[in-house]
Design a protein around this motif. Structure first.
Motif, PDB file in Angstrom:
ATOM      1  N   TYR A  90       7.172   0.254   0.151  1.00  0.00           N
ATOM      2  CA  TYR A  90       6.441   0.795   1.544  1.00  0.00           C
ATOM      3  C   TYR A  90       6.854  -0.201   2.345  1.00  0.00           C
ATOM      4  CZ  TYR A  90       3.840   4.317  -1.148  1.00  0.00           C
ATOM      5  OH  TYR A  90       3.224   4.942  -1.449  1.00  0.00           O
ATOM      6  N   CYS A  91       7.503  -1.776   1.914  1.00  0.00           N
ATOM      7  CA  CYS A  91       7.705  -2.520   3.061  1.00  0.00           C
ATOM      8  C   CYS A  91       8.486  -3.085   3.220  1.00  0.00           C
ATOM      9  CB  CYS A  91       6.231  -3.201   3.333  1.00  0.00           C
ATOM     10  SG  CYS A  91       6.127  -4.231   1.895  1.00  0.00           S
ATOM     11  N   GLN A  92       9.511  -4.346   3.617  1.00  0.00           N
ATOM     12  CA  GLN A  92      10.230  -5.295   3.304  1.00  0.00           C
ATOM     13  C   GLN A  92       9.742  -6.093   4.218  1.00  0.00           C
ATOM     14  OE1 GLN A  92      14.168  -3.342   3.824  1.00  0.00           O
ATOM     15  NE2 GLN A  92      13.828  -4.277   5.452  1.00  0.00           N
ATOM     16  N   VAL A  93       9.587  -7.347   3.196  1.00  0.00           N
ATOM     17  CA  VAL A  93      10.372  -8.971   4.113  1.00  0.00           C
ATOM     18  C   VAL A  93      10.805 -10.256   3.662  1.00  0.00           C
ATOM     19  CG1 VAL A  93       8.441 -11.157   4.180  1.00  0.00           C
ATOM     20  CG2 VAL A  93       7.557  -8.276   3.946  1.00  0.00           C
ATOM     21  N   ARG A  94      11.717 -10.152   4.787  1.00  0.00           N
ATOM     22  CA  ARG A  94      12.460 -11.142   5.066  1.00  0.00           C
ATOM     23  C   ARG A  94      12.495 -12.366   5.778  1.00  0.00           C
ATOM     24  NH1 ARG A  94      18.460 -10.850   7.780  1.00  0.00           N
ATOM     25  NH2 ARG A  94      19.143 -12.203   7.029  1.00  0.00           N
ATOM     26  N   TYR A  96      12.561 -18.148  10.492  1.00  0.00           N
ATOM     27  CA  TYR A  96      12.773 -17.213  11.412  1.00  0.00           C
ATOM     28  C   TYR A  96      11.773 -15.666  10.024  1.00  0.00           C
ATOM     29  CZ  TYR A  96      15.824 -19.595  14.556  1.00  0.00           C
ATOM     30  OH  TYR A  96      15.757 -19.931  15.104  1.00  0.00           O
ATOM     31  N   GLY A  97      11.136 -14.753  10.467  1.00  0.00           N
ATOM     32  CA  GLY A  97      10.497 -14.161   9.763  1.00  0.00           C
ATOM     33  C   GLY A  97      10.966 -12.566   9.519  1.00  0.00           C
ATOM     34  N   GLN A  98      10.507 -11.409   9.206  1.00  0.00           N
ATOM     35  CA  GLN A  98      10.829  -9.969   9.613  1.00  0.00           C
ATOM     36  C   GLN A  98       9.920  -9.355   8.974  1.00  0.00           C
ATOM     37  OE1 GLN A  98      14.192  -7.296   9.673  1.00  0.00           O
ATOM     38  NE2 GLN A  98      14.263  -8.087  11.536  1.00  0.00           N
ATOM     39  N   ALA A  99       9.256  -8.331   9.602  1.00  0.00           N
ATOM     40  CA  ALA A  99       8.246  -7.127   8.001  1.00  0.00           C
ATOM     41  C   ALA A  99       9.109  -6.086   8.475  1.00  0.00           C
ATOM     42  CB  ALA A  99       7.162  -7.872   7.661  1.00  0.00           C
ATOM     43  N   LEU A 100       8.924  -4.997   7.938  1.00  0.00           N
ATOM     44  CA  LEU A 100       9.277  -3.868   8.136  1.00  0.00           C
ATOM     45  C   LEU A 100       8.882  -2.443   7.130  1.00  0.00           C
ATOM     46  CD1 LEU A 100      10.833  -1.446   9.515  1.00  0.00           C
ATOM     47  CD2 LEU A 100      12.203  -1.138   7.855  1.00  0.00           C
ATOM     48  N   CYS A 101       7.674  -1.483   7.579  1.00  0.00           N
ATOM     49  CA  CYS A 101       7.643  -0.922   6.687  1.00  0.00           C
ATOM     50  C   CYS A 101       7.824   0.463   7.090  1.00  0.00           C
ATOM     51  CB  CYS A 101       5.711  -0.612   7.401  1.00  0.00           C
ATOM     52  SG  CYS A 101       4.672  -1.622   6.379  1.00  0.00           S
ATOM     53  N   ARG A 102       7.504   1.259   5.834  1.00  0.00           N
ATOM     54  CA  ARG A 102       8.166   2.474   5.796  1.00  0.00           C
ATOM     55  C   ARG A 102       7.968   3.254   6.557  1.00  0.00           C
ATOM     56  NH1 ARG A 102       8.817   5.391   0.195  1.00  0.00           N
ATOM     57  NH2 ARG A 102       7.235   7.043   0.844  1.00  0.00           N
ATOM     58  N   GLY A 103       7.930   4.142   6.961  1.00  0.00           N
ATOM     59  CA  GLY A 103       7.905   4.918   8.664  1.00  0.00           C
ATOM     60  C   GLY A 103       6.347   6.332   8.475  1.00  0.00           C
ATOM     61  N   ASP A 104       6.808   6.418   7.093  1.00  0.00           N
ATOM     62  CA  ASP A 104       5.414   7.201   7.310  1.00  0.00           C
ATOM     63  C   ASP A 104       4.182   6.746   6.294  1.00  0.00           C
ATOM     64  OD1 ASP A 104       6.994   6.070   4.561  1.00  0.00           O
ATOM     65  OD2 ASP A 104       5.875   8.432   3.839  1.00  0.00           O
ATOM     66  N   VAL A 105       3.914   5.324   6.245  1.00  0.00           N
ATOM     67  CA  VAL A 105       2.734   5.307   5.504  1.00  0.00           C
ATOM     68  C   VAL A 105       1.748   4.509   6.896  1.00  0.00           C
ATOM     69  CG1 VAL A 105       4.169   3.963   3.756  1.00  0.00           C
ATOM     70  CG2 VAL A 105       3.498   2.492   5.962  1.00  0.00           C
ATOM     71  N   ASN A 106       0.386   4.202   6.802  1.00  0.00           N
ATOM     72  CA  ASN A 106      -0.452   4.509   7.505  1.00  0.00           C
ATOM     73  C   ASN A 106      -0.460   2.724   7.801  1.00  0.00           C
ATOM     74  OD1 ASN A 106      -2.152   3.729   5.588  1.00  0.00           O
ATOM     75  ND2 ASN A 106      -3.252   5.849   5.404  1.00  0.00           N
ATOM     76  N   SER A 107      -1.757   2.169   8.772  1.00  0.00           N
ATOM     77  CA  SER A 107      -1.064   0.993   8.695  1.00  0.00           C
ATOM     78  C   SER A 107      -2.397  -0.110   8.482  1.00  0.00           C
ATOM     79  CB  SER A 107      -3.024   0.757   9.969  1.00  0.00           C
ATOM     80  OG  SER A 107      -2.101   1.749  11.021  1.00  0.00           O
ATOM     81  N   THR A 108      -2.616   0.994   7.202  1.00  0.00           N
ATOM     82  CA  THR A 108      -3.822   0.112   5.860  1.00  0.00           C
ATOM     83  C   THR A 108      -2.709  -0.484   4.657  1.00  0.00           C
ATOM     84  OG1 THR A 108      -6.347   1.441   6.542  1.00  0.00           O
ATOM     85  CG2 THR A 108      -5.365   0.426   4.356  1.00  0.00           C
ATOM     86  N   VAL A 109      -2.101   0.820   4.184  1.00  0.00           N
ATOM     87  CA  VAL A 109      -0.898   0.687   3.643  1.00  0.00           C
ATOM     88  C   VAL A 109       0.302  -0.212   3.757  1.00  0.00           C
ATOM     89  CG1 VAL A 109       0.693   2.145   2.145  1.00  0.00           C
ATOM     90  CG2 VAL A 109      -1.391   3.125   2.357  1.00  0.00           C
ATOM     91  N   CYS A 110       0.903  -0.223   4.814  1.00  0.00           N
ATOM     92  CA  CYS A 110       1.194  -0.936   5.666  1.00  0.00           C
ATOM     93  C   CYS A 110       1.045  -2.501   5.502  1.00  0.00           C
ATOM     94  CB  CYS A 110       1.671  -0.954   6.849  1.00  0.00           C
ATOM     95  SG  CYS A 110       3.038  -1.542   8.073  1.00  0.00           S
TER      96      CYS A 110
END
Length: 647
Positions: A105-109, A65-79
């Protein structure tokens, strides 16, 4: 975007040591690579708003199982670039089956077990924190910071338009502004988000409220503050501290209002004293239950320091109620394994095919709440082949659930007190069970990180796996001793009649020798096939212990042994030796009882420890009943509390 952090380096990487590593070129590695590629490709697609994505891969024997979250203030390219870098980094540097990485700017689990929609708080403190300089006015800075972050936490959790992400700022001095950012994963409820943020903010305040910046990251939430703008300011949210200079509410008005409130409160308390005293017992229980449920709703695992303080550590897997209902067939009667005073135990099967035993604690039992807290917080980290492993837990509303490894052969009492089942085992099997119990107690008393007293050792709390190996279970009554502590005293005696040591039952004093007493009772029960509790109803003696001792001093000890055991053991010497060990363990004076290392040496036939003649054991240990009752009726599983009544 202004930031002192390096965008190319992770804030924190966690490769879980609690779970096994996967093998190179294995199916798990292949599935993991696909999951991480999927996260990188889809993090900015098909979701509104983008920036959060779950995915999984299922193989025949294993899921990823995998999950990713980007910080809510960054654009799609940065994410997308951040998730791609994080995925490559975690794949390259972790080979655990459960891992997580945080970038700015993000986290991955990823994990081998399903964690979507589950909130488990595991706060991590990046090294960035110690690099921050200290502030000058630390007390006032902490007050203003707490106000800002608490306001933002409510926005993050409960303002649906924020998508569980909020930023804001507050003026500290004419030259300094505090900037804050909070975020939760979008798969958890607003209540779980708030609980996670509260836990993270507590750690942030402890580590960094005297610094010019700080970060706490966790699996489901992140918090950060700085004295510079480190995020894209889309809302320009400016908060005003109530007691800041120039605020309409003057300090003297606050003082007057506070004093007036205190005076009114004092009058109210005085007028209600009689009423409150009548309801004191009930309300105390209600408050305690509410506080405990609130505490457990924030799944923070802890351990104990030498000074007895609680500190955070790694988590125990959390399962939501929906998943547990599915595993047990909605607690179907066909899956019921047994029932006791604290609740019912059901057989369950997790999505990965693993069988578990689910204890569904009684909804209204305060004892059940105490037991639940004790097992989740104190015992979850114990690892020994002769201890039943707690594999997870869940809480929702009044439902309190504990998940254990499944024991297919049930409990020891299922065999030793039933003549037909008893005949299925020979002396070798019983001797292995006795040795297993002893080794489990030795681990608790001397080999684990803390000295642990079980306090409720009995045959029903000894479970048997598929190989008939003994595993001690039910640590709800267990207590941890600090270093160099040998005894403790309690006014709240809990345990099972017939297995409690006399000093504990009559005086509330317990130690490792209390568990030795319970072990001795079980040993004598195994050898005789008879229960100690209720033995007074037989014509033999007042207790099983007194019966064994009387036959021993009369030289008729073989009359105490179940004939089936004698038939299955060609040498009676070992059985007689075990009777003697059992009698030594149930001595009335704790000082006369052996320690568990001595017991194991005696069971192994060590010649270095002498076998002395036992003294007369404790015959009657009293009867424990609830303080509000006048009867001596036992509870369903013999677990009772409070006052000691004379026989």
């Amino acid at each position: 975007m202004l930031s002192s952090l390096s965008n190319g380096d992770p804030l924190f990487t966690f490769c879980s040591p609690e779970y096994r590593n996967y093998n190179p070129n294995s199916q798990f590695e292949a599935d993991l690579k696909n999951v991480l590629d999927d996260l990188s490709s889809n993090i900015t697609r098909n979701i509104s708003p983008p920036g959060f994505y779950n995915t999984s891969r299922d193989s025949q024997d294993q899921s990823v199982y995998g999950q990713a979250l980007c910080r809510g203030d960054v654009n799609s390219t940065v994410c997308q670039k951040c998730v791609e870098d994080a995925s490559q980094d975690i794949f390259r540097n972790c080979n655990s089956t459960d891992a997580m990485i945080w970038y700015e700017y993000c986290q991955v689990r990823y994990s081998f077990q399903m964690f979507f929609s589950m909130m488990v708080y595991t706060g991590k403190l990046p090294t960035h924190n110690v690099q921050e300089k200290k502030v000058s006015d630390q007390i006032r800075f902490s007050e203003v910071l707490v106000y800002l972050m608490n306001e933002l936490s409510n926005e993050t959790a409960f303002n649906s338009s924020k998508h569980m992400f909020a930023t804001g700022r507050i003026i500290f001095t004419t030259k300094e502004t505090i900037y804050g950012l909070l975020q939760c994963t979008r798969d958890i409820s607003p209540e779980f988000c708030k609980n996670c943020l509260d836990s993270a903010l507590g750690e942030l305040n402890a580590c960094c409220s005297f610094r010019q910046g700080g970060i706490v990251v966790s699996r489901n939430c992140n918090v950060r503050f700085e004295l510079y703008q480190f995020y894209n300011d889309t809302s320009n949210s400016l908060l005003t501290y109530p007691f800041s200079k120039g605020h309409k509410l003057k300090i003297w008005k606050v003082v007057v209002a506070t004093c007036t409130s205190i005076l009114v409160l004092t009058i109210i308390i005085g007028s209600c004293t009689v009423y409150l005293s009548r309801r004191k017992e009930t309300e105390r229980d209600d408050r305690s239950e509410h506080a405990l449920l609130q505490e457990l709703a924030r799944p923070v695992a802890v351990t104990i320091t030498r000074e007895g303080n609680l500190v955070t550590s790694e988590e125990l897997p959390f399962f939501d109620l929906t998943a547990i209902r599915a595993a047990t067939g909605d607690f179907a009667d066909s899956n019921k394994l047994g029932q006791g005073g604290f609740g019912t135990v059901y057989k369950g099967e997790l999505p990965n095919g693993k069988e578990v035993a689910v204890k569904r604690l009684s909804r209204k039992s305060w004892q059940g709440l105490e037991e639940f807290k004790n097992e989740v917080i104190l015992i979850a980290k114990l690892q020994h082949r002769n201890l039943v492993r707690l594999v997870g837990w869940g809480i929702e509303g009044e439902e309190k659930l504990l998940l254990y490894e499944f024991m297919p052969n049930r409990s020891l009492d299922f065999f030793i007190f039933d003549s037909e089942r008893r005949s299925q085992l020979n002396w070798e099997a019983y001797h292995n069970i006795i040795s297993g119990i002893a080794k489990g107690l030795l681990y608790l008393h001397e080999d684990s990180r803390h000295k642990i007293i079980h306090r409720d050792l009995k045959p029903s709390n000894v479970l048997l796996d598929h190989d008939m190996a003994a595993k001690i279970s039910d640590f709800g009554m267990a207590r941890i001793f600090c270093e160099n502590q040998n005894t403790a005293n309690t006014k709240r005696v809990v345990g099972t009649y017939g297995y409690m040591a006399p000093e504990y039952a009559m005086g509330g004093v317990f130690s490792v020798k209390s568990d030795v007493f319970g072990f001795g009772v079980i040993l004598l029960e195994i050898i005789s096939g008879k229960k100690n509790s209720g033995f007074y109803l037989t014509e033999h003696a007042q207790t099983l212990l007194s019966y064994a001792w009387r036959l021993w001093i009369e030289g008729k000890e073989l009359e105490f042994v179940d004939p089936l055991l004698i038939e299955s053991n060609p040498t009676q010497e070992i059985i007689l030796r075990c009777i003697l060990i059992g009698l030594q363990c149930v001595q009335e004076d704790p000082e006369d009882r052996p320690t568990m290392p001595n017991v194991i040496s005696l069971l192994q036939g060590s010649e270095s420890i002498s076998l002395s003649e036992p003294k007369q054991p404790a015959f009657a240990v009293g009867r424990v009943v609830p303080s509000h009752q006048s009867t001596t009726d036992p509870t369903l599983n013999g677990l009772t509390v409070s006052a000691i009544l004379p026989r």
